[in-house]
Design an enzyme around this catalytic site. Structure first.
Site, PDB file in Angstrom:
ATOM      1  N   GLU A 480       0.986  -1.271   0.211  1.00 35.12           N
ATOM      2  CA  GLU A 480       0.100  -0.104   0.041  1.00 35.12           C
ATOM      3  C   GLU A 480       0.937   1.258   0.079  1.00 35.12           C
ATOM      4  O   GLU A 480       0.438   2.202  -0.644  1.00 35.12           O
ATOM      5  CB  GLU A 480      -0.812  -0.196   1.139  1.00 35.12           C
ATOM      6  CG  GLU A 480      -1.662   1.292   1.297  1.00 35.12           C
ATOM      7  CD  GLU A 480      -2.753   1.596   0.272  1.00 35.12           C
ATOM      8  OE1 GLU A 480      -2.555   1.019  -0.742  1.00 35.12           O
ATOM      9  OE2 GLU A 480      -3.230   2.842   0.526  1.00 35.12           O
ATOM     10  N   LYS A 484       0.414   3.996  -2.967  1.00 33.88           N
ATOM     11  CA  LYS A 484       0.255   5.272  -2.528  1.00 33.88           C
ATOM     12  C   LYS A 484       1.380   6.346  -3.191  1.00 33.88           C
ATOM     13  O   LYS A 484       0.695   7.321  -3.784  1.00 33.88           O
ATOM     14  CB  LYS A 484       0.114   5.676  -0.985  1.00 33.88           C
ATOM     15  CG  LYS A 484      -0.811   5.489  -0.146  1.00 33.88           C
ATOM     16  CD  LYS A 484      -1.974   6.389  -0.356  1.00 33.88           C
ATOM     17  CE  LYS A 484      -2.967   5.729  -1.317  1.00 33.88           C
ATOM     18  NZ  LYS A 484      -3.934   4.655  -1.350  1.00 33.88           N
ATOM     19  N   HIS A 503      15.564 -12.780  -2.627  1.00 32.51           N
ATOM     20  CA  HIS A 503      15.466 -13.358  -3.807  1.00 32.51           C
ATOM     21  C   HIS A 503      15.153 -12.382  -4.905  1.00 32.51           C
ATOM     22  O   HIS A 503      14.443 -12.833  -5.856  1.00 32.51           O
ATOM     23  CB  HIS A 503      13.959 -14.315  -3.509  1.00 32.51           C
ATOM     24  CG  HIS A 503      14.263 -15.041  -2.515  1.00 32.51           C
ATOM     25  ND1 HIS A 503      14.858 -16.338  -2.261  1.00 32.51           N
ATOM     26  CD2 HIS A 503      13.744 -15.368  -1.251  1.00 32.51           C
ATOM     27  CE1 HIS A 503      15.021 -16.839  -1.266  1.00 32.51           C
ATOM     28  NE2 HIS A 503      14.228 -16.467  -0.573  1.00 32.51           N
TER      29      HIS A 503
END
Ligand code: G6P
Length: 608
Positions: A480, A484, A503
C-alpha cells in the site's frame, strides 16, 4: 461519531442550537440534547431518537438561556436512551462529547472509589465528574478543564459550560474535529464549519491537542502543553461545506486527518465498547462456524485491505482465506463451493471487476458479504449482507480513510469469526476489542509526526525508485505504501515481503535507493530487523517506521526513523497506515503534483 455545538448568544440560544444540530444530524441521531443556564443554573433537555423528539420536548418545556451546548449522538458506550443522552452534567458543569475516552473504565472506578454516583453508562460522564472534582479542589473552570484533559486518553472533542458562568464556553480537541465561529458579540463552537454556517462565515479550527476558552468577545487558544497559541481566522463558503477542505490544502490531507474520528465511528458501529465485545449491527445470513473457506476479492487499495484481513481471519478464526484482485478473480474460473462465503471490499461499491467477482461467486451459490462505503451502491444492493465503513465521502482519488475504515471493519469481523468458530476465548475477545478501541487515539498520535515526515519527504522526492518492506500484516502495508507513492508522486515504488528481499530486490540496493521498512513490534519484529541489517550492509538508504529505538536495536546508526507509539501488535497495520499515507502525500506535494486528482486515475472505476 457525534455532533457537538456550543453558543454564547445575545438572546435565548436554544433554537439556534437546534438549527445547528440539524446540520450535524448526519453524524448520528440516536439521541439529542441541550444544556443552558436558566437564572445561572445548569438546565438540560434531552430526548431519545431523532432531533425532532428534542424539538417536541423543547416546545413543551422551553429554555431561555443565552448560553448553551447541544449534542446529537451516535451511540458508542451505552445504548441509545435518554439517560445516556448528552449533555452529561453535575451541579457544576455540563459537557458534550464526540469520540471515545479510552480509559473511561479505570477513571470511572477511581471516581466511584471517591464516592461519585454515575447516572449513565457513557464514557463521557467521567469527564463531567473529573472537571467537577478539580473545581471542588478549588480550581477555576478553565484550570479544572486543563487538569481533567490530562487524565484522558483517546480521540475526542468536548464542549463545556459551567454553573453560574454566563460568559464562558470551553472546547477541546484531540483527534476529533472542532471549529469555532466568530459572530457580532456572539461566539460559536461546532464539530464542523457546516454546523456554524447559519451564524457566521468566520471560522478558526482548533489544531490537534488544542483547547479554547471563549467569551462573547473572543477566544483564547491553548495547545496541548497549555501554552497560549494563535489560530488564524478564515472565511468559509457556507454552500460548499459538505465538500470543504477545512483548513487543509488538499482533500487527501483532510481525509488523512479525519481518520481518528472516522475509524472511531466505524469501530463504534461494530463493537460494544462498554462490554468489550464485538457486536455486529446485522444478523449474518450464514454461520462462520460452517464456512470452510473465505474468498476475498477487491481492487487497488481495497484489495490490500483484504490481504491484511487474510492474516487476521487465518490467525484469529483459523479460517482459510483465498484472495485475488477482482480482475483475476472473475476470470480464473476457480471452484467455489456453494454455502461458503465470498467477501468483496470496495469504497465506491461500483468497481466493475469487483462487482463481476460478486456475481460470479453468487452464481456459484456463495453468500456475499460486502464491505463498502456507499450504502446505496450496486455492490451493496447485490450483497446478502453489507458491512458499512463509516468513512464519510472520500474525495481524494488516492484512498486513505476508506482503507483504514475497511481495516477496522475487517478486524471486527475477524474477531466475530473467531468467537463464532471457538478459536478465541471471551478473554481474548476482550483483549482484542480493547486493542481496537485504542486504535483511533494511536492514529491521532501517529499523525503528530507530520512535520518530521514532511522533512523526510523532501529527500524522498529526489528518488527515482523506492522499495517498501514489511512482514506479516506489514507486508500488505508495504504494498500500500508503494501504491500510494506511485499513484500520487509518480515515483516508481515496489512493496516486498521483507523475507523475499534476498530473492531478487536485494540486487537493486545501492546508496541512491531509499528502502522504507515497516517494523512494528510484532511476532516478526526480530526477523524484519535482520532484513534491515542486510540492507544496511549493502549501503541502502534506510527509513525505519517503528517503535522508539528501533534503529538502535537493529544496530544501525545512519537510518532515519519515524517513531510510532507503543502498541499491541495485532492491529498495527491500521495505525502504521498514517505515516505511510503522509509520506506519499508530502512527497507528491513537494514535487508539485496534483495530489487529489493524479493523472490517469479515477475514483470509481466502472470499466474492466
Ligand atoms: C481506483 C482508486 C483506488 C481504489 C480502487 C478500488 O483505482 O483510485 O483508490 O482503491 O479504484 O476502488 P473501490 O471503490 O472498489 O474501493
Amino acid at each position: 461519531m457525534c455532533g457537538i455545538v456550543g453558543i454564547l448568544g445575545n438572546g435565548p440560544v436554544a433554537s439556534q442550537v437546534v438549527d445547528s444540530l440539524k446540520r450535524l444530524e448526519y453524524r448520528g441521531y440516536d439521541s439529542a440534547g441541550i444544556a443552558t443556564l436558566e437564572g445561572g443554573h445548569l438546565t438540560r433537555r434531552r430526548a431519545e431518537g431523532k432531533l425532532r423528539n428534542l424539538q417536541a420536548r423543547l416546545a413543551e418545556e422551553p429554555l431561555q438561556g443565552h448560553i448553551g451546548i447541544g449534542h446529537t449522538r451516535w451511540a458508542t458506550h451505552g445504548r441509545p436512551s435518554e439517560y445516556n443522552a448528552h449533555p452529561h452534567a453535575t451541579d457544576r458543569v455540563a459537557v458534550v462529547h464526540n469520540g471515545i475516552i479510552e480509559n473511561f473504565r479505570s477513571l470511572r472506578e477511581e471516581l466511584m472509589g471517591q464516592g461519585v454516583n454515575f447516572q449513565s453508562d457513557t464514557d463521557t460522564e467521567v469527564v463531567a465528574h473529573l472537571v467537577t472534582r478539580e473545581m471542588r479542589r478549588g480550581l477555576a473552570p478553565r484550570d479544572a478543564v486543563a487538569a481533567a484533559l490530562k487524565c484522558l486518553h483517546g480521540a475526542f472533542a468536548l464542549g463545556f459550560i459551567f454553573e453560574g458562568e454566563e460568559n464562558l464556553l470551553i472546547g477541546a480537541r484531540r483527534g476529533a474535529p472542532l471549529a469555532i465561529g466568530y459572530g457580532e458579540g456572539e461566539m460559536y463552537l461546532g464539530s464542523d464549519a457546516l454546523a456554524l454556517a447559519p451564524f457566521t462565515d468566520t471560522i478558526a479550527y482548533l489544531e490537534d491537542g488544542d483547547w479554547v476558552v471563549m467569551t462573547r468577545t473572543g477566544a483564547t487558544f491553548y495547545d496541548e502543553n497549555d501554552r497560549e497559541v494563535v489560530r488564524q481566522r478564515q472565511k468559509t463558503q457556507a454552500g460548499a461545506f459538505l465538500v470543504d477542505k477545512g483548513n487543509h490544502r488538499h482533500f487527501m490531507a483532510k481525509e488523512i486527518h479525519e481518520q481518528p474520528e472516522v475509524i472511531g465511528r466505524t469501530l463504534a458501529h461494530y463493537l460494544d465498547m462498554s462490554a468489550g465485545k464485538v457486536s455486529l449491527p446485522f444478523d449474518l445470513p450464514f454461520d462462520f462456524k460452517a464456512i470452510r473457506k473465505l474468498s476475498i476479492s477487491a481492487c487497488g487499495t481495497a484489495f490490500l485491505a483484504g490481504l491484511t484481513a487474510k492474516y487476521w481471519f487465518e490467525r484469529l478464526a483459523r479460517l482459510p482465506v483465498e484472495i485475488d484482485v477482482a480482475s483475476e478473480f472473475r476470470y480464473r474460473e476457480m471452484p467455489l463451493d456453494a454455502g461458503d462465503l465470498t467477501m468483496v471490499i470496495s469504497q465506491s461499491g461500483e468497481t466493475a471487476d469487483t462487482l463481476a467477482s460478486l456475481r460470479y461467486a453468487k452464481d456459484c451459490g456463495q453468500k456475499i458479504l460486502s464491505v463498502v462505503n456507499v450504502p446505496t451502491s450496486t455492490i451493496a444492493r447485490e450483497s446478502d449482507v453489507v458491512a458499512l465503513t463509516l468513512a464519510g465521502p472520500e474525495i481524494g482519488v488516492a484512498s486513505t480513510k476508506a482503507f483504514t475504515c475497511q481495516l477496522s471493519v475487517l478486524a471486527a469481523l475477524a474477531i466475530a469469526a473467531g468467537v463464532a468458530r471457538g478459536t478465541i476465548s471471551a478473554e481474548q475477545e476482550q483483549a482484542l476489542v480493547s486493542e481496537l478501541m485504542h486504535v483511533p487515539g494511536l492514529v491521532a498520535e501517529a499523525l503528530k509526526h507530520e512535520h518530521d515526515i514532511e522533512g523526510i519527504a523532501k529527500e524522498l522526492s529526489k528518488a527515482k525508485d523506492v522499495l517498501y518492506l514489511g512482514r506479516g500484516t506489514s507486508y500488505p502495508l508495504a504494498l500500500e505504501g508503494a501504491l500510494k507513492l506511485k499513484e500520487i508522486s509518480y515515483i516508481h515504488a515496489e512493496g516486498y515481503a521483507a523475507g523475499e528481499l534476498k530473492h531478487g530486490p536485494i540486487a537493486l540496493i545501492e546508496e541512491t535507493l531509499p528502502v522504507i521498512v515497516i517494523a512494528p513490534r510484532d511476532h516478526w519484529f526480530e526477523k524484519t530487523v535482520s532484513n534491515v541489517q542486510e540492507v544496511a550492509a549493502r549501503g541502502g538508504q534506510l527509513l525505519m517506521i517503528g517503535p522508539a529505538g528501533i534503529a538502535h536495536e537493529a544496530g544501525i546508526h545512519n537510518a532515519q526513523s519515524i517513531v510510532m507509539p507503543d502498541m499491541a501488535p495485532t492491529f498495527s497495520a491500521i495505525v502504521y497506515s498514517a505515516p505511510i499515507q503522509l509520506l506519499a502525500y508530502y512527497t507528491a506535494m513537494v514535487m508539485g503534483k496534483d495530489v487529489d486528482q493524479p493523472r490517469n486515475l479515477a475514483k470509481s472505476v466502472t470499466v474492466e
